[in-house]
Enzyme design. Structure first.
Site, PDB file in Angstrom:
ATOM      1  N   HIS A   1      -4.465  20.505 -55.467  1.00 32.73           N
ATOM      2  CA  HIS A   1      -4.460  19.398 -56.102  1.00 32.73           C
ATOM      3  C   HIS A   1      -5.480  19.259 -57.575  1.00 32.73           C
ATOM      4  O   HIS A   1      -5.377  18.573 -58.258  1.00 32.73           O
ATOM      5  CB  HIS A   1      -5.255  18.341 -55.201  1.00 32.73           C
ATOM      6  CG  HIS A   1      -6.601  18.399 -54.820  1.00 32.73           C
ATOM      7  ND1 HIS A   1      -7.279  19.141 -53.869  1.00 32.73           N
ATOM      8  CD2 HIS A   1      -7.631  18.175 -55.211  1.00 32.73           C
ATOM      9  CE1 HIS A   1      -8.133  19.459 -53.692  1.00 32.73           C
ATOM     10  NE2 HIS A   1      -8.488  18.628 -54.583  1.00 32.73           N
TER      11      HIS A   1
ATOM     12  N   HIS B   1      -8.663  27.159 -55.805  1.00 35.29           N
ATOM     13  CA  HIS B   1      -9.040  26.371 -56.751  1.00 35.29           C
ATOM     14  C   HIS B   1      -9.567  26.970 -57.953  1.00 35.29           C
ATOM     15  O   HIS B   1      -9.345  26.903 -59.280  1.00 35.29           O
ATOM     16  CB  HIS B   1     -10.135  25.198 -56.084  1.00 35.29           C
ATOM     17  CG  HIS B   1      -9.506  24.466 -55.171  1.00 35.29           C
ATOM     18  ND1 HIS B   1      -8.240  24.082 -55.148  1.00 35.29           N
ATOM     19  CD2 HIS B   1     -10.053  23.732 -54.354  1.00 35.29           C
ATOM     20  CE1 HIS B   1      -7.918  23.216 -53.935  1.00 35.29           C
ATOM     21  NE2 HIS B   1      -9.179  22.927 -53.297  1.00 35.29           N
TER      22      HIS B   1
ATOM     23  N   GLY C   1       3.283  12.620 -40.990  1.00 33.78           N
ATOM     24  CA  GLY C   1       3.144  11.402 -41.736  1.00 33.78           C
ATOM     25  C   GLY C   1       2.166  10.452 -41.146  1.00 33.78           C
ATOM     26  O   GLY C   1       1.888   9.403 -41.662  1.00 33.78           O
ATOM     27  N   THR C   2       1.488  10.497 -40.054  1.00 36.31           N
ATOM     28  CA  THR C   2       0.488   9.502 -39.415  1.00 36.31           C
ATOM     29  C   THR C   2      -1.086  10.294 -39.486  1.00 36.31           C
ATOM     30  O   THR C   2      -1.846   9.625 -38.981  1.00 36.31           O
ATOM     31  CB  THR C   2       0.750   9.532 -37.837  1.00 36.31           C
ATOM     32  OG1 THR C   2       0.568  10.840 -37.041  1.00 36.31           O
ATOM     33  CG2 THR C   2       2.221   8.652 -37.710  1.00 36.31           C
TER      34      THR C   2
END
Length: 484
Positions: free
Chosen positions: A178, A240, A18-19
């Site tokens: 993504h 991708h 999370g950092t």
């Protein structure tokens, strides 16, 4: 047109790593935008978990700084930021040890959707899954999100899938790519399967060839040492470009259902022919002015890892027999652009002069920048002077077509994270899909390693190696221009 924003259920999203850079650049800004758009409910919480020692207040300060850095000023609202920061908490945690896990267990709620985002290296996926199970943190409806790379080859992909499957069912595992979260990629399915216009023409009888291009202007820079172990084939083609190929080539699923869609994508991968050596071109960008070459970026003057790859691919099924798919991707090219171009055949007989022969219908789907679609059609040039034909685009740029009242197109990560909360796996890769992609990719990589092939150099800021141009010229075709 006004878009609808449908709030999701209350949830706890735990971001391991999370950092880290991905959390600060994409995940947390994406969550903030969803809150500002009204999609995150009051009962949502976001918990950062990482090695760094800090408290919740320190984490909120870090996230505030990240939002000020990675969210444009016009998209920031002081009240919304304060509301978002109030949802945050933080736990220092040891992915390979026991520290922090009891504290995380005490924070996570059992009566809401649980989503665990593994924004860490793949080597930690198994450790995190095991400790979530050991400490009984993840409930039966919990979801885990894992980032690529999904393995380095078929063997490692199988091992990675097995380590996750020990503690989570396949329907709980969300392998995020993504590219599949981009608005245009999803619109590709809508255009194909929601309109009678295209699907009858979507086959070898009417389509001459299809080009898929993902071009980047950046080099590998500070990622050189990492990238040199993967290359364009592993970093881009295997995931991708493979996913884009599947969506453009797959059969209509029986329904818009996660497994129905992914079943059809899997059939495409399994129908791919082996690629002949002379149908693959690999390249490395050269130095340009003060900009270093690929080998300088990689720190290896003898590197044989490709920063560019182009190939001609065939799919052995009735729909696509003898229709070539041309794939290319590369670093340090002339423009940043991602495009799928469906090039239709010429009319079987022209009633006009020979000038009509060069006019083809092309459906171009732009993934970035300026997401949208164009359909090139042939019309008569206005004015007197005879039947002069010209090609003009029918433009469907989303920002123009949908009007100023529509919500700004969400970032891919925003959409995909909300799909995780909803439990919708349509845009996520399934384990057998990943393994099938590696089963096709591995022999290609092994082949050029055995042949000792050295990538061709190409000028930075160009369209790639000259050999890639010849790959098309031999078939009397041309690559489409790479445009920003």
């Amino acid at each position: 047109m006004v878009s609808r924003v449908i709030p999701v259920e209350p949830f706890d999203l735990i971001i391991f790593g999370g950092t880290g850079d991905l959390a600060k650049r994409k995940i947390l800004p994406g969550l903030y935008r969803r809150l500002a758009a009204g999609q995150m409910p009051d009962g949502a919480r976001v918990i950062g978990a990482a090695r760094g020692e800090m408290d919740a207040s320190g984490y909120r300060d870090m996230v505030r700084e990240a939002l000020e850095t990675f969210v444009p000023e016009e998209d920031r609202d002081a009240d919304s930021i304060d509301t978002f920061l109030a949802l945050l908490d933080y736990v220092p945690i040891d992915a390979k040890g026991e520290a922090g896990w009891p504290e995380l267990a005490a924070l996570v709620r059992k009566d809401v959707v649980q989503a665990y985002y593994f924004s860490v290296g793949p080597s930690l996926f198994g450790d995190l899954a095991a400790r979530l199970h050991k400490h009984e943190i993840a409930g039966p409806q919990a979801r885990i999100v894992v980032e690529k790379p999904f393995g380095h080859d078929l063997e490692s992909a199988k091992a990675l899938n097995a380590s996750l499957a020990e503690h989570f069912n396949e329907d709980q595992i969300y392998r995020i790519d993504h590219y599949l979260g981009k608005e245009t990629v999803q619109n590709l399915m809508a255009v194909r399967f929601g309109n009678m216009l295209f699907e009858p023409l979507w086959n070898a009888q009417y389509i001459d060839h299809i080009q898929i291009t993902v071009a980047e202007t950046v080099g590998v820079g500070g990622r050189g040492a990492y990238y040199d172990k993967s290359g364009a084939m592993r970093d881009m083609v295997q995931n991708h470009l493979m996913q884009l190929l599947c969506l453009i080539a797959m059969e209509p699923p029986s329904r818009f259902d996660p497994d129905a869609v992914r079943d059809e994508k899997l059939k495409v991968i399994r129908a791919l022919d082996p690629v002949l050596p002379h149908h693959i071109v690999r390249g490395q960008y050269d130095a340009l002015g003060e900009e270093p070459s690929y080998r300088e970026d990689a720190g290896d003057p003898k590197s044989r890892t490709e920063s560019y790859v182009a190939m001609k691919v065939h799919i052995s099924n009735w729909r696509w027999a003898n229709t070539p798919f041309y794939l290319r991707t590369g670093k340090r090219l002339k423009a940043r652009a991602s495009e799928i171009a469906v090039v239709f055949k010429e009319t079987p007989h022209s009633i006009f002069d020979n000038e009509a022969g060069s006019n083809r219908n092309v459906l171009s789907i732009r993934l970035q920048p300026n997401e949208g679609m164009n359909l090139d059609v042939t019309i008569k040039e206005p004015g007197p002077g005879g039947m002069r034909l010209v090609t003009v685009p029918l433009d469907m740029t989303f920002a123009d077509a949908l009007g100023p009242d529509v919500e700004e197109v969400p970032d891919a990560y925003e959409r995909l994270i909300m799909d995780v909360i909803r439990g919708n796996q349509t845009l996520f890769m399934r384990g057998d899909e990943v393994e099938a992609a590696w089963a096709w990719t591995d022999p290609l990589i092994e082949g050029w390693q055995q042949r000792g092939e050295v990538p061709k150099t190409y000028d930075a800021g160009s369209a790639g190696p000259e050999d890639a141009m010849m790959l098309m010229h031999r078939d009397h075709r041309r690559w489409r221009e790479i445009k920003p």
